[in-house]
Design a protein around this motif. Structure first.
Motif, short mmCIF file in Angstrom:
data_model
loop_
_atom_site.label_atom_id
_atom_site.label_comp_id
_atom_site.label_asym_id
_atom_site.label_seq_id
_atom_site.Cartn_x
_atom_site.Cartn_y
_atom_site.Cartn_z
N ILE A 24 -33.87 -3.15 -25.96
CA ILE A 24 -33.42 -2.26 -24.89
C ILE A 24 -33.04 -0.90 -25.47
N VAL A 25 -32.32 -0.91 -26.57
CA VAL A 25 -31.94 0.35 -27.22
C VAL A 25 -33.17 1.12 -27.66
N ASP A 26 -34.18 0.44 -28.16
CA ASP A 26 -35.42 1.13 -28.53
C ASP A 26 -36.03 1.83 -27.33
N ASP A 27 -36.00 1.17 -26.17
CA ASP A 27 -36.56 1.78 -24.96
C ASP A 27 -35.71 2.99 -24.52
N ILE A 28 -34.41 2.87 -24.68
CA ILE A 28 -33.54 4.00 -24.36
C ILE A 28 -33.92 5.21 -25.21
N LEU A 29 -34.06 4.99 -26.50
CA LEU A 29 -34.38 6.09 -27.41
C LEU A 29 -35.77 6.65 -27.14
N THR A 30 -36.70 5.80 -26.74
CA THR A 30 -38.04 6.28 -26.37
C THR A 30 -37.94 7.26 -25.21
N LEU A 31 -37.13 6.95 -24.22
CA LEU A 31 -36.96 7.85 -23.08
C LEU A 31 -36.25 9.13 -23.50
N VAL A 32 -35.27 9.03 -24.38
CA VAL A 32 -34.51 10.21 -24.80
C VAL A 32 -35.39 11.17 -25.58
N ARG A 33 -36.30 10.64 -26.38
CA ARG A 33 -37.16 11.51 -27.21
C ARG A 33 -38.12 12.36 -26.38
N GLN A 34 -38.40 11.94 -25.16
CA GLN A 34 -39.20 12.79 -24.27
C GLN A 34 -38.24 13.64 -23.45
N GLU A 35 -38.16 14.92 -23.75
CA GLU A 35 -37.22 15.79 -23.06
C GLU A 35 -37.69 16.05 -21.63
N THR A 36 -36.73 16.02 -20.71
CA THR A 36 -37.06 16.15 -19.29
C THR A 36 -36.05 17.07 -18.60
N SER A 37 -36.04 18.31 -19.01
CA SER A 37 -35.19 19.30 -18.34
C SER A 37 -35.59 19.40 -16.87
#
Length: 403
Positions: A24-37
């Motif tokens: 789950i944490v890996d998926d969280i970090l995957t989403l964070v690495r794609q910036e979405t301003s």
């Protein structure tokens, strides 16, 4: 002493959440690495596609999918997974899980982001733009349905609603949220918790634009012929701040101010962006009236106010009280001592649902701190607990709530 079936099932679910927590944490970090301003449409488009792909990887293809174009905002996506019901295969309940994928952080913020040290009590922290508000909640929501499915318990139909404009007022997604919520039995908003507490009351928000129109003139040759829009708007901003009443839950903040055309020109135009938070409709009315009554010293300057009330105040309505009680029951089954609820100053998409008189709980996501601040973070050890809570709730929502 033999544990009850409910307690045994809850223990199995929480143990499984703990087991898969690194994933789950890996998926969280995957989403964070794609910036979405909120203001980066290409980044938002890429981020939404990544979020969709992640959902499909974990849950399979949805039974129904719809993408709503956001125009100048990020698109809104709904993904619906049919319930397993109570043996009939139809599913009597329908749960809406709402989460926004846009963040307040400008594109490029990730490059200079630093990880924090453990907290004073030794707890590990993970940081990144949008990790707390609210990409952790998105990943936890996806995994909650996955874990609930693995448990073999009957499940309601679940619709995910991912929107890309929450941080700027849900300008395009609000009608989609309201329409979808009215088709569901309950709504869970995956916004971060308030230090572990769910959010049952939120302030209403206003995003006001104030425009001052003055008279331009040469600042050296004929300053007396000018009427400064900047001076007048400055007077207005100071007066507006005095309309705030923190003791009544009303705050007023001018966060943006711009105007003028050149340093040697008396400014003919100026604008201000004003953020207003209120706890009641009565305060909305008072603020409107008192802002309209403000006068500036130079009558040649015209002040215009765009009264844009964005979100209504949210309270724990009669429809939501049974949902809170059920969430607390699930938390007890899972071994938690308590599940507190609280009121907060920020607004969310839960405000829209509560205003319709529908059952909704907000703050079902991350445990951490620092929303909208450099260094926002989560406590990764809380990820399995929060995921299990939502998963357990899904298993109890195969039938509409009874108040």
């Amino acid at each position: 002493m033999t544990a009850s079936p409910a307690a045994a099932a809850a223990a199995t679910l929480t143990a499984r959440a703990q087991e898969v927590s690194p994933r789950i944490v890996d998926d969280i970090l995957t989403l964070v690495r794609q910036e979405t301003s909120s203001y980066d449409l290409p980044g938002l488009a890429t981020g939404l596609e990544l979020l969709r792909e992640l959902t499909v990887q974990r849950l399979g293809r949805p039974d129904h999918e719809h993408r709503y174009p956001g125009g100048e905002c990020g698109d809104t996506l709904t993904l619906t997974y049919a319930g397993t019901g109570t043996g009939t295969g139809t599913g009597a309940g329908h749960v809406l899980l709402v989460g926004h994928y846009d963040t307040v952080w400008p594109t490029g913020a990730l490059a200079g982001w630093e990880q924090p040290r453990p907290s004073d009590d030794g707890r590990d922290r993970l940081s990144g733009p949008g990790i707390f508000d609210m990409k952790t909640g998105l990943a936890q929501g996806i995994w909650a349905l996955k874990l609930a499915r693995e448990s073999g318990a009957p499940l309601p139909t679940v619709t995910f609603l991912f929107n890309g404009d929450e941080e700027i007022g849900s300008l395009s997604s609000r009608p989609v949220i309201e329409e979808t919520a009215q088709k569901a039995d309950v709504t869970l908003v995956l916004e971060p918790t308030a230090h572990g507490a769910v959010k049952t009351a939120r302030k209403g928000t206003g995003i006001f634009q104030v425009t001052a129109t003055g008279v331009e003139a040469h600042a050296g040759l004929a300053p007396q012929d000018g009427a400064s829009a900047i001076t007048a708007l400055s007077e207005f901003v100071v007066a507006a701040a005095k309309v705030a009443a923190p003791d009544r839950g009303t705050t007023i903040n001018t966060g943006l101010f711009k105007g003028g055309s050149a340093i040697n020109v008396v400014a003919g135009q100026a604008t201000a962006g004003v953020d207003i938070r209120v706890s009641s409709e009565a305060e909305q009315t008072r603020v409107d009236e008192e802002l309209d009554a403000i006068k500036v010293s130079d009558p040649r300057v015209r002040i215009e106010i765009d009264h844009a009330w964005n979100r209504p105040p949210m309270t724990l309505n009669a429809a939501s009280a049974p949902l809170l009680a059920l969430a607390r029951e699930v938390a007890r089954e899972q071994g938690r001592d308590s599940l507190p609820d609280t009121a907060v100053g920020g607004a969310s998409d839960a405000n829209f649902v509560a205003a319709l008189g529908l059952p909704v709980l907000c703050g079902m996501g991350a445990v951490g701190d620092g929303a909208h601040a450099q260094g926002e973070f989560i406590y990764p050890e809380t990820v399995p607990t929060q995921t299990a809570l939502v998963a357990g709730l899904l298993g109890h929502l195969t039938h509409p709530l009874r108040g």
